[in-house]
Design a protein around this motif. Structure first.
Motif, PDB file in Angstrom:
ATOM      1  N   GLY A  43     -35.796  93.870  50.206  1.00 48.94           N
ATOM      2  CA  GLY A  43     -34.684  93.088  49.515  1.00 48.94           C
ATOM      3  C   GLY A  43     -33.404  92.471  50.836  1.00 48.94           C
ATOM      4  N   ASP A 244     -36.347  77.165  39.786  1.00 43.07           N
ATOM      5  CA  ASP A 244     -36.804  78.704  40.096  1.00 43.07           C
ATOM      6  C   ASP A 244     -38.274  78.632  40.242  1.00 43.07           C
ATOM      7  OD1 ASP A 244     -34.244  79.359  40.850  1.00 43.07           O
ATOM      8  OD2 ASP A 244     -34.150  80.682  38.894  1.00 43.07           O
ATOM      9  N   GLU A 248     -40.326  78.892  43.432  1.00 49.47           N
ATOM     10  CA  GLU A 248     -41.267  80.326  43.783  1.00 49.47           C
ATOM     11  C   GLU A 248     -42.683  79.727  44.176  1.00 49.47           C
ATOM     12  OE1 GLU A 248     -39.260  82.645  43.842  1.00 49.47           O
ATOM     13  OE2 GLU A 248     -41.195  83.780  44.440  1.00 49.47           O
ATOM     14  N   GLU A 275     -33.611  87.135  49.565  1.00 47.79           N
ATOM     15  CA  GLU A 275     -33.787  88.431  49.091  1.00 47.79           C
ATOM     16  C   GLU A 275     -35.216  88.625  48.490  1.00 47.79           C
ATOM     17  OE1 GLU A 275     -31.617  90.870  48.617  1.00 47.79           O
ATOM     18  OE2 GLU A 275     -30.413  90.112  50.669  1.00 47.79           O
ATOM     19  N   ARG A 276     -35.641  87.694  47.876  1.00 47.55           N
ATOM     20  CA  ARG A 276     -36.871  87.711  47.160  1.00 47.55           C
ATOM     21  C   ARG A 276     -38.066  87.821  48.309  1.00 47.55           C
ATOM     22  NH1 ARG A 276     -34.811  84.236  43.473  1.00 47.55           N
ATOM     23  NH2 ARG A 276     -35.910  82.557  44.046  1.00 47.55           N
ATOM     24  N   HIS A 277     -37.858  87.002  49.273  1.00 42.07           N
ATOM     25  CA  HIS A 277     -38.904  86.787  50.373  1.00 42.07           C
ATOM     26  C   HIS A 277     -38.139  87.118  51.778  1.00 42.07           C
ATOM     27  CE1 HIS A 277     -41.316  84.797  47.265  1.00 42.07           C
ATOM     28  NE2 HIS A 277     -40.323  84.177  46.752  1.00 42.07           N
TER      29      HIS A 277
END
Lengths: 293, 324
Positions: A43, A244, A248, A275-277
């Protein structure tokens, strides 16, 4: 899931369909599709993982040494020797970092930090006023004007404001880089048609930018940036106009392109996306590089 | 969905016949520039007609004026110096007719002489008992050497002392200077017209550059070379300039034919029409146009196209130097 995404999942570029040429190889002739990507799974922003030390990997796609960018008049009175008064502004100062072939960097920083200016430098849209900038092995400060267009054709750029040509259809906007590169029309039609299908605009190929929503325009801009299989892809807030789900999907594309060897620098304000990637990042503030990694 | 798009792409409906990536059809409109170039071409055609006409006029004047020589023989009835059995008038006429480089020689009769004097002496010119000289009119051959007249004048003076030979040389020289000046003016007008055409295309191109600045920067950023961008502008400017050239040359043709028809009587007897009727008459008018103009007129649209191409190329390439 679209055909292109499925092909990405299989580790095959959508544009390899119907093309006999093998995937672009590194300086040592090795294909790049088996290299590990620089994307992490945690994260937080993390440094790139260890990679095979091939010549291709060691080749620096981007290399800056004390690079500065000054807009406006001369930096100090009389320094330029032309008698102009001092003026202008230093938007970038003393930047030194390198991104290897196949590398990935988030470009982070507050508004006005110089992210867009740095991307313009990396797109060879401006030359550095200080230091040494090397892109794809070419010294941008010393390269002649004739040397820059082929270099730009190897660099894809997704602009924050899309920069689509308003009088052209979505198809023609995406086809533009291929036509500039002199590709055969038959190949252009096949590739662009497939790309537009992949970005979900198969029904809007004839639509002009004014007839498209912001997200659709962004997808056209992304399709135009990647249609030429760039060796270096730069993106300025590429998910800024996407929801979103679309963001993505874009990240899936970018990760896959990076996994297959495309070097990437992506500027964003979207902390959640980072954070997601997670991946290595360049942190800019007031034109200076605060962190690299 | 995909099939529909594929069909549309395959049918070529997504790409205009002439791909206009920079939007130059609107930035370089197809009205003002062709009309301006047409006007310049029209003026250029008139200037060319001036060049050709001045050259023809000069040749005609020189042929006519230089060929006629007037010889005045005072005391014409007295015996000649070298042949006392003949009058001075007869002897001069005989020598002139036999001289090299003389096409014809004829002594004017008393009535003709009186006609020449009537403007000064009135109707009593024939009754006045003035000692009038005889006048012999010579026509020199076109290929006569320049010294032929001098040699003849010397021989005539020996045979009949006091004989005066006037060759109109001063007038010929003045006419030649006038004709050359007319030609120079016509060439200068042609150059000015060409310069204005260059300026018109350059201004239109710069306006197009300003209108399409963002598109040019985008295309430049996508890797387009200077040649690519300049080629787009040059292609458009060339087509528009060629169109203007065709319009201008087409408009100039009837005017030039009319001028040539008006000038034809001064150039000598008109040739008979190839066949009777209006068609033959029109063909006769067209034939009155000098061959040089027939050759030059089709060259005007080509010259306009060349000006459009070169000016647009130069203007765009100079402008692009501001981009890295």
């Amino acid at each position: 899931m679209t055909t292109v995404e499925r092909r990405f999942r299989r580790g095959v570029h959508w544009w390899q369909k119907g093309e006999r040429r093998p995937h672009r190889r590194g300086a040592d002739g090795r294909a790049g599709q088996h290299r590990r990507p620089e994307w992490g799974g945690g994260g937080t922003v993390r440094p790139p993982p260890e990679r095979d030390a091939t010549r291709h990997d060691r080749m620096m796609m981007i290399e800056l040494q004390e690079v500065g960018l000054h807009y406006g008049g001369p930096r100090s009175g009389g320094a330029a020797g032309d008698g102009r008064p001092a003026g202008g502004v230093d938007v970038l100062r003393g930047l030194s970092f390198a991104v290897p072939a196949g590398g990935f960097r988030w470009l982070l920083g507050p508004s006005g930090a110089g992210k867009t200016s740095l991307l313009r430098l990396l797109h060879a849209a401006v030359r550095p006023t200080q230091g040494r900038l090397s892109l794809l092995g070419a010294d941008i400060g010393r390269a002649s004007r004739r040397e820059l267009p082929p270099l730009r054709r190897s660099i894809g750029m997704v602009f924050q404001d899309f920069r689509l040509l308003p009088h052209l259809s979505a198809f023609d906007n995406v086809a533009l880089p291929l036509r500039i590169a002199g590709r055969p029309e038959g190949q252009i039609r096949a590739d662009v048609g497939e790309m537009l299908r992949w970005v979900g605009l198969a029904r809007k190929t004839a639509a002009r930018p004014a007839e498209l929503s912001g997200g659709e325009q962004q997808r056209v801009a992304i399709a135009r940036a990647v249609i030429t299989r760039p060796r270096l892809l730069l993106a300025d807030e590429p998910t800024g106009n996407l929801d979103d789900a679309q963001a993505e999907r874009l990240m899936v594309l970018l990760k896959e392109m990076n996994r297959l060897g495309t070097t990437m620098v992506v500027a964003t304000h979207n902390a959640a996306l980072v954070e997601r990637h997670p991946g290595p990042a360049l942190l800019l503030e007031h034109g200076r590089l605060l962190a690299d990694g | 969905m995909a099939r529909t798009a594929r069909t549309a792409v395959a049918a070529g409906r997504l790409r205009p016949p002439r791909f206009d990536d920079l939007g130059l059809r609107r930035a370089l409109g197809d009205r003002i520039l062709p009309l301006m170039v047409a006007a310049m071409t029209f003026l250029a055609a008139l200037a060319l007609a001036g060049v050709v006409g001045a050259a023809a006029l000069a040749a005609h004047w020189q042929r006519g004026a230089a060929a006629v020589v007037t010889v005045q023989v005072p005391r014409p009835a007295e015996p000649a110096a070298d042949r006392p059995g003949e009058t001075r008038r007869a002897r001069v006429t005989e020598l002139a007719q036999a001289a090299a480089g003389v096409a014809s020689a004829r002594a004017l009769g008393d009535a003709e002489l009186a006609d020449l004097l009537r403007p000064w002496l009135g109707s009593s010119a024939e009754t006045l008992s003035l000692p009038l000289p005889a006048v012999v009119e010579l026509r020199m051959a076109l290929d006569a050497p320049p010294e032929a007249l001098t040699t003849l004048a010397e021989r005539l003076a020996r045979a009949a002392p006091g004989t005066l030979t006037e060759s109109h040389g001063v007038w010929v020289r003045r006419l030649a200077v006038l004709a050359r000046s007319l030609q120079a003016c016509a060439w200068a007008a042609l150059l000015v017209v060409a310069a204005v055409a260059v300026a018109v295309v350059a201004i239109a191109t710069r306006a197009g550059l300003a209108a399409r600045r963002q598109a040019i920067e985008i295309v430049h950023g996508l890797g387009a070379t200077d040649a690519y961008i300049a080629g787009r502008f040059a292609g458009r400017a060339t087509r528009l300039a060629a169109l203007g050239g065709l319009l201008g040359a087409g408009a100039a043709l009837p005017v030039l034919v009319l001028l040539a028809a008006l000038a034809a009587p001064f150039a000598g007897p008109a040739p008979a029409p190839p066949w009777p009727g209006p068609a033959g008459e029109v063909l006769g008018w067209l034939a009155a146009l000098p061959a040089a103009l027939w050759l030059a007129l089709p060259g005007l649209p080509l010259a306009a196209a060349a000006i459009g191409f070169l000016t647009a190329q130069g203007t765009v390439r100079a402008w692009l130097r501001w981009l890295p």
